[in-house]
Structures are given as C-alpha cells and as structure tokens.
Motif scaffolding. Sequence first.
Motif, short mmCIF file in Angstrom:
data_model
loop_
_atom_site.label_atom_id
_atom_site.label_comp_id
_atom_site.label_asym_id
_atom_site.label_seq_id
_atom_site.Cartn_x
_atom_site.Cartn_y
_atom_site.Cartn_z
N TYR A 458 62.14 55.84 19.12
CA TYR A 458 61.17 54.75 19.18
C TYR A 458 59.80 55.20 18.67
O TYR A 458 58.75 54.93 19.28
N ALA A 459 59.83 55.91 17.56
CA ALA A 459 58.61 56.50 17.02
C ALA A 459 57.88 55.53 16.11
O ALA A 459 58.48 54.63 15.52
N ASP A 460 56.57 55.73 16.01
CA ASP A 460 55.75 54.95 15.09
C ASP A 460 55.71 55.72 13.77
O ASP A 460 55.15 56.82 13.70
N PRO A 461 56.32 55.21 12.70
CA PRO A 461 56.38 55.95 11.42
C PRO A 461 55.02 56.24 10.82
O PRO A 461 54.89 57.12 9.96
N HIS A 462 53.96 55.50 11.29
CA HIS A 462 52.62 55.76 10.76
C HIS A 462 52.09 57.12 11.18
O HIS A 462 51.07 57.59 10.64
#
Length: 603
Positions: A458-462
């Motif tokens: 559930y990572a933020d790719p930014h």
Amino acid sequence: MKELTSYISEEKMIRLLDFTNELIIHEGSFSSKLKNLCIELDAIHQTHTTFTVVYEKEIQHLPSLRFNEEFQIQEDRQLYKLLLQDPIPIGWQDLEHLALHRDTHYYVTNQGFNAHYYIPVYTKKNNPIGYFICYYDQHKDEHMNIAQFTDKITKIVQLIHKMQRYQTQIAQLTLVDAHTNLPSYKQFLRIIKQHKAKNKTGVIKIVEPGEFSKVVELFGRPAGDVMLKELGKRLKHLSASENSEVARFTSSSLIMFTPIDFHTIEKTRNAPITDAANSPFIIAGQQIYTTLKIGIAPFEQGHTEYDAIRFAESALTDSKLVPGTQINYYIEQSNRNVKRELLLLNHLKQAIQQKQITAHFQPKFEVRRERIASMEALARWISPELGFISPGEFIPMAESSGLIREIELQIIEQVLQWQQQRQYDGKRIVPIAINISPEHFYHPLFIPKLKSLIGQYYADPHFLIIEITESMSLFDFERAKIILTKLRLLGISTSVDDFGIGYSSLSYLQKFSFDELKIDQSFSRKIDELATQTIVKSIIQIAHMLDMTVIAEGVETLEQSTILKELECDVIQGFYYSRPLSIEDASKLLDEQIHSKKIQFNH
C-alpha cells in the motif's frame, strides 16, 4: 555355431559369447584382450584344455627371444612364418623348441597335456593376425572335435581384432583435429602428461586471433579453421624449441607447450610469438591481418597440467581487455582472485536465498532548506562466514552472474516495508532512490513486479525514485523511453546517475525526461579546479532549464560542499554529511530532524 555348442554346453557357450561382447567394448590392447580370452577359455574347460594365442607382432619381435643355441633366431622366425601358411595339425614335438612357447612348455607338460592343435588366424583380407593353439590331453578328449572347436574360436579372435582396429582408428581421430590437422586438445594433454612424468617443465601458451569472430562472420567457419591452421604452422616455426607442441584448443584458439623457463621470458618480455601476426593470412583469396591475444603461464612441478592450462586461460582473459596484440603473463594473484570470486559467488547465492543483503540509506541534503530531501538505498552484505563484503566487489559479480535482479527486488521490498511501517507509525516519509541495473530495467517483468510490490505494501509511488545510469540508453533507446513513460504514469520519479562520464551526456538529456540529475562523484573530487567548476556550472544550468533537480554525489569536504552551493547545486550527498546508515539509524536521523528542525553533523 552348432558344432561348437555340441562340444561345450549351451550354458558355457552363452558365457563365452557374453564374455566376448565385454572384451570387444572394453578398453585395452589387442594383446591383453587375447590373453583374457585364453584365460576365460581355460576357465570354461577347467582341466581339459589350455589355450594360447600368438599373434603376428610377436613373431616380428623374436630377435629378443634367443633361448636355444642350436636354433638360430632367423630360423625361428621363418618357422613361425611357415606355420602361418598351412593350417594342419602339428605334434607336440614340432613346437617344443619354439621361442614363444618355451615359457608355456613347463606348464603344459606339468598339466599332463600331450597334444595340441594349431590353426592360423587371418583377417577377411587374408592378412595374418597370428595363430591359435589349443593344448589338450588326447587320451581324455579323443572324442572331442578339437579342430572344429578351435576353428570357431578363431572367428571370435577375428571379431576382436576387427573391433580393436576400429577402436584404434576412432581413437586416432580424437587425437587429431579434423579441421586443421593439428593435434587435438586430447592429444596435447597426453603429450604434456608425458613431459610431466619425465619432470620436464616449460610454459603453456594460449593464442587467439583477435579478429577470429569477424573472419568467421564474413567468410564462414571453414575460413576460421584455415586461419588457425596457418597460425599453428607459424607458431611452430617461431618457437624457441624444436620440442614445442601446438594443438587446437577451442573453436577460436590454439594451445602451445614450450620447454622454456617461464620466469626468464616473463622478465625479458621477449616474445617472438607475436611475429606470427606480422604477415597477412590469406582467407578466401583476400589478405587478412589480425591481432593476437596471448596468455602465458608456467608449467612447473607442483601444478597439474589442468592448473597450468587454467592459469594460461586466466592470462588470456586479461589480454582480451586491452586493444591490439597483447601478451599477458600469469601471476599468482590472478589465481587468488579467481578463487575469491568463486567463493563469493557461492556465498552470494546463499545470501540471496537467506536474505542476508540489507538496505542501507544514505541521506541527500537539500542545500537551501538544510534538511534531508531524500535518501538513496544501497545494498550492503555482511556474510556470517566471510564478514563484510564491499558492494564494489559483490555488485559487479551479481551483474555478471545474473543475480542482480533478485538483489534489487529484495532492496525494493525492504524500502517499501520501511515506508509502510513509518506510515503506520505516523512518521515522516521521504522519497527513497533505488539503483536499477540495465538487466533489471529491461526485464519484461520489471514494471509488473514493481506495481505488484507497491500494491502489496500500500505504498505511495511518489516516494520512490528509480535511478538508472547514463549508459543505460546505449542498450535500447526506444524501449528505455517506453519504460520511463510507464514509470512516470505510475507516479514514480526517475533519476539519471553518474551523469557526465558518458560520451553522449547532452544527447541523453535531449531524448529522455528525468526528474533528477546526479553529477558523477569524479566532478565533486575535482571541484576545486576551475575547469571542473565551469563544466559543473554548465551542467547545473542546463538541468535547471529542463526543470530537473541537481544532486552532487561523493562530497567529502566542507570546501567541496561550499563550492557546490555557490554553483547553485540543489542537493548534496556524500560522507561529509552522512555515510550510508542502517534503516534503524536512518530513521533516528530523520526523526531528529523533525524535532530539531535542523540536523547537527559531526564532520
């Protein structure tokens, strides 16, 4: 063989045929096979008979078997030749004096044998092989058809002889390279083993035409064979010893043994072997010049022939790294390096399986705000058996062995786990840059696997930055452009690493759109030089015009940091600010920054 089976039982006949089949395929000389055949026949018949075979070569060696003064050697030989002409029964007294049977005489008479039968054995082309003799007790075996039985046995001898001849011919073929008529590698090994047995030392040389692959590509494989054949002649002619041996080694190289002291030629560097390339090779009617790549190693006591050849191959590998005709002499350090590489490679595979390789984070500091802007994930390996292994040692090995992708995936997963945990704990997250090798970058599963891991944690790719080296574009421009576009659509930033050391730096920026540009550390080390400052300033200005953040890596001193700030570099990374830290220490450093607003560094 009905007559034969009437003389001996069917069971013994099967035994004899099985034994014959084993003899045919078994390695060994014709003489040893005939001896074993006679022993088996004696065993089958137990005490009734004994068999012997005397073959043509033994007759030629009779001069060394003088045994009876009343018979001259020449007469003995002539008598044997006469025996080969007429297959008739001969009484015991007629053979009593023959040289080749004197040793057998005592045994035969002691066993109570009083008769024999002799018959010559010929090939199908009527060339004499020798003769077969069965000694027996005529009182016990008077009803047995000894003549007929012996006649059938000679057919077995003929078969063994024929197959032995075929095996010899096949063996001879393996000793000569069919394409160059040079000795084969197998024959070369036999020769140097003989030298070793005689305590003869020398050098092993492996020679490969530098342009061999191009010749084969242009003119075909036979042309390459022609080149090697001619090269073999030249090497033999130029050799410092008449006892040199030249043979075919691989499809593109020759191997040579010369009985000369290795240390002498290594010190003098006198190698007329390179003269073999002075004149052109005539290939398909054309003059072709070639360079030579040569590896030379000692063949001394204490090393096996395989060691010496391996050492020469190692030296050859090094010679291929240098343009032009090149000779490399083996040094012991090379062998230690190879052993070290093999040791590390074995442990590296285990390290990947056991997840011993961990991510360390090196902070990147924003010059204007004096705070951590992002961090770079670097692979570190502490082996339980070997201790700390430098990334400069194991990363290139992982790339060359195809293991780098697995390592990078493990680093990506550790980064995402760290970001997920800090997100759960409500702590600040900074972007993490991850180096991706060309093999991984162009792998068909690179983007799908990356998306899968991002979704899994559930990572933020930014908060991900993919770093690729400037040389990456040399592989495939179009594919690189597609992959970079996909990363951008996922929200992942991209960075070009080691910028400025490639020959196409500016064209690289023209073709691709990156978010970051990392100036190679070689510029940071020489930033005190005016010429370097001019180059770096130009790079920074171009990058800013392209809306890219500029990072200087490898900064180790206050002076370097000050100059880069004056040149308006955006972010600085290096030991001056922080070494790579464990994930735990990097987290503490990031937390300290939040509380103090400004980090205090110990320089």
